[in-house]
Design an enzyme around this catalytic site. Sequence first.
Site, PDB file in Angstrom:
ATOM      1  N   GLY A 164     -13.113  47.609  77.470  1.00  0.00           N
ATOM      2  CA  GLY A 164     -13.974  48.745  78.430  1.00  0.00           C
ATOM      3  C   GLY A 164     -13.630  49.999  79.405  1.00  0.00           C
ATOM      4  CB  CYS A 212      -9.538  44.424  77.332  1.00  0.00           C
ATOM      5  SG  CYS A 212      -8.524  44.602  78.707  1.00  0.00           S
ATOM      6  CE1 TYR A 213     -16.634  44.636  81.783  1.00  0.00           C
ATOM      7  CE2 TYR A 213     -17.622  44.660  79.227  1.00  0.00           C
ATOM      8  CZ  TYR A 213     -17.895  45.054  80.507  1.00  0.00           C
ATOM      9  OH  TYR A 213     -19.106  45.057  81.055  1.00  0.00           O
ATOM     10  CG  HIS A 245      -5.482  46.711  74.346  1.00  0.00           C
ATOM     11  ND1 HIS A 245      -7.342  46.965  73.818  1.00  0.00           N
ATOM     12  CD2 HIS A 245      -5.200  46.908  75.649  1.00  0.00           C
ATOM     13  CE1 HIS A 245      -7.830  47.024  75.375  1.00  0.00           C
ATOM     14  NE2 HIS A 245      -6.623  46.805  76.421  1.00  0.00           N
ATOM     15  CD  GLU A 274      -7.335  46.902  69.927  1.00  0.00           C
ATOM     16  OE1 GLU A 274      -6.661  46.031  69.964  1.00  0.00           O
ATOM     17  OE2 GLU A 274      -7.983  46.873  71.209  1.00  0.00           O
ATOM     18  CB  SER A 316     -17.240  72.784  54.924  1.00  0.00           C
ATOM     19  OG  SER A 316     -16.018  71.858  54.863  1.00  0.00           O
ATOM     20  N   GLY A 317     -15.878  72.529  51.986  1.00  0.00           N
ATOM     21  CA  GLY A 317     -14.778  72.603  51.581  1.00  0.00           C
ATOM     22  C   GLY A 317     -13.815  71.714  51.463  1.00  0.00           C
ATOM     23  CG  ASP A 331     -13.312  64.806  56.375  1.00  0.00           C
ATOM     24  OD1 ASP A 331     -12.968  64.804  56.476  1.00  0.00           O
ATOM     25  OD2 ASP A 331     -14.418  65.995  57.926  1.00  0.00           O
ATOM     26  CE  LYS A 337      -9.678  64.911  58.224  1.00  0.00           C
ATOM     27  NZ  LYS A 337     -11.091  65.746  58.276  1.00  0.00           N
TER      28      LYS A 337
END
Length: 512
Positions: A54, A81-82, A168, A170, A222-223, A226, A368
């Site tokens: 953070g 980290c934080y 980090h 990740e 929406s097509g 998602d 996504k």
Amino acid sequence: MPEFVAILDFGSQYTQLIARRVREHHVYCEILRCDTSIEELSGKKVKGIILSGGPSGVYEEEAPRCDPKIFDLGVPVLGICYGMQLGCELLGGKVIAAQHREYGSTEIEVSGEDPLFSGINSSTTVWMSHGDRVSEIEEGFETTAKTDNCPHAGIWHRESGFRGIQFHPEVTHTSEGSKILHNFLFAICDCSGDWSLSRFIEEKTAELKATIGSKNVVLGLSGGVDSSVVALLLDRAIGNQLTCIFVDNGVLRKNEREQVKGMFTDNYEFNLRVVDAPEVFLENLAGVTDPEEKRKRIGNTFIDGCKEAAADLDDVEFLAQGTLYPDVIESLSPIGGPSATIKSHHNVGGLPEQLGFKLIEPLRNHFKDEVRALGKELCLAPELLHRQPFPGPGLAVRIIVEITADNLDVLRNADVIIQEEIEKWEGYPGIWQSFGVLLPVQTVGVMGDQRTYDNVVALRIVESLDGMTANWICLPQDILASISSRICNEVHGVNRVVLDISSKPPSTIEWE
Ligand code: XMP
């Protein structure tokens, strides 16, 4: 309830990456507010807790904190980290602002017996991004890694099961980061790694069924991939209680309404209603150029459209949406705190306060590419699975001038040419998005010996894994040339095409 790892978010730009890395190891995880109560945590089958990084310093008065009782839960805690600095401070260590900020790749030296580093090279490359660091450790702590600038780059508090790492794991720049997280999840938290997409589908379906009961749900379809995946999940969970609503908001691409309707009626038997509302949207957008205002107006008008379409349905209690994690992180701070609003994605920050529905967003914690994998598992029709993302506010955020029917026509016609030409390129499947942007600039040109004073279209073509970062793509020159010459020749009102060569960050994918 499945085993799960809780990630407490202190506002790091990398928190969402931690979550996806954990899921990549087939362990289910959720990002929770950093101040999530101890009661909520102990009610779940938590196998481990990760404290994210953070932007704050732990000594700052307003610094976000977690309940110190997390160390009494009897589960391992990893602070990054934080998160390391906070855990250390809560357990009696000292943190100071480092004289030299450390940002970028560096080598750490690993020592000691902590299984977190089991199988890790004694000198290994990690990614650092910090100003503060742990300066002193009290009795009970052991140092497990260090760098030249950071005497305690890794620490272990055996008694409480707390580990801290200043770097980090990740990010891919940490060469053995995945192994370190693997060690935490399996050697330390004793996770079984039995989470999979099919399990996710089963669990989500059951959860949706329980939440919805006998009520009805409308889904803003929406097509895009998602909302289509959400439709399939809801179809499994509640079948006929679902009504999908496609709102034609007047800022769609050419023929999009017919295409989406066709794809759904050809492939599925969902209840589908199409709301014909271009005039209302365009009226509400008249004269608006501020991007946030556009999103809010589109969000409000969209909800009105859904309400109208659902007016004759009984017992509609829920509105479902295909919101993804990047929509959430860019629109709101998930912890109500440190991370900044980048854009109010119309399906999150753009919604009216008085919604009139309860929201259902089953993909809210996902990215996504994970949703595409889910779509594949659910046998989503390939023409829907591979569609490029298209923002909810549509062409409205690609017209940087006022949105008028004429401007929409210009952009739509240019957009068709861009797609037609790019689809000829063999690298097309690797493209995340390719589109045009209508700029608020008129430039001088010459056509058939006549002076023109017309619009500019910018080409935006990017590759990305999840929309959080993106690189611009350099198309072969012949494709760029045919796009440019076709737009200038065939689209009335455009006499210049330019190429956007910016990546995200520092730019964003859309221009607004
Ligand atoms: P940016 O422009 O933030 O876009 O880099 C990241 C991804 O999100 C899409 N996008 C949106 N999607 N509502 C949406 O549903 C929005 O308001 C919105 N704004 C951007 C964008 O197309 C890209 O894929």
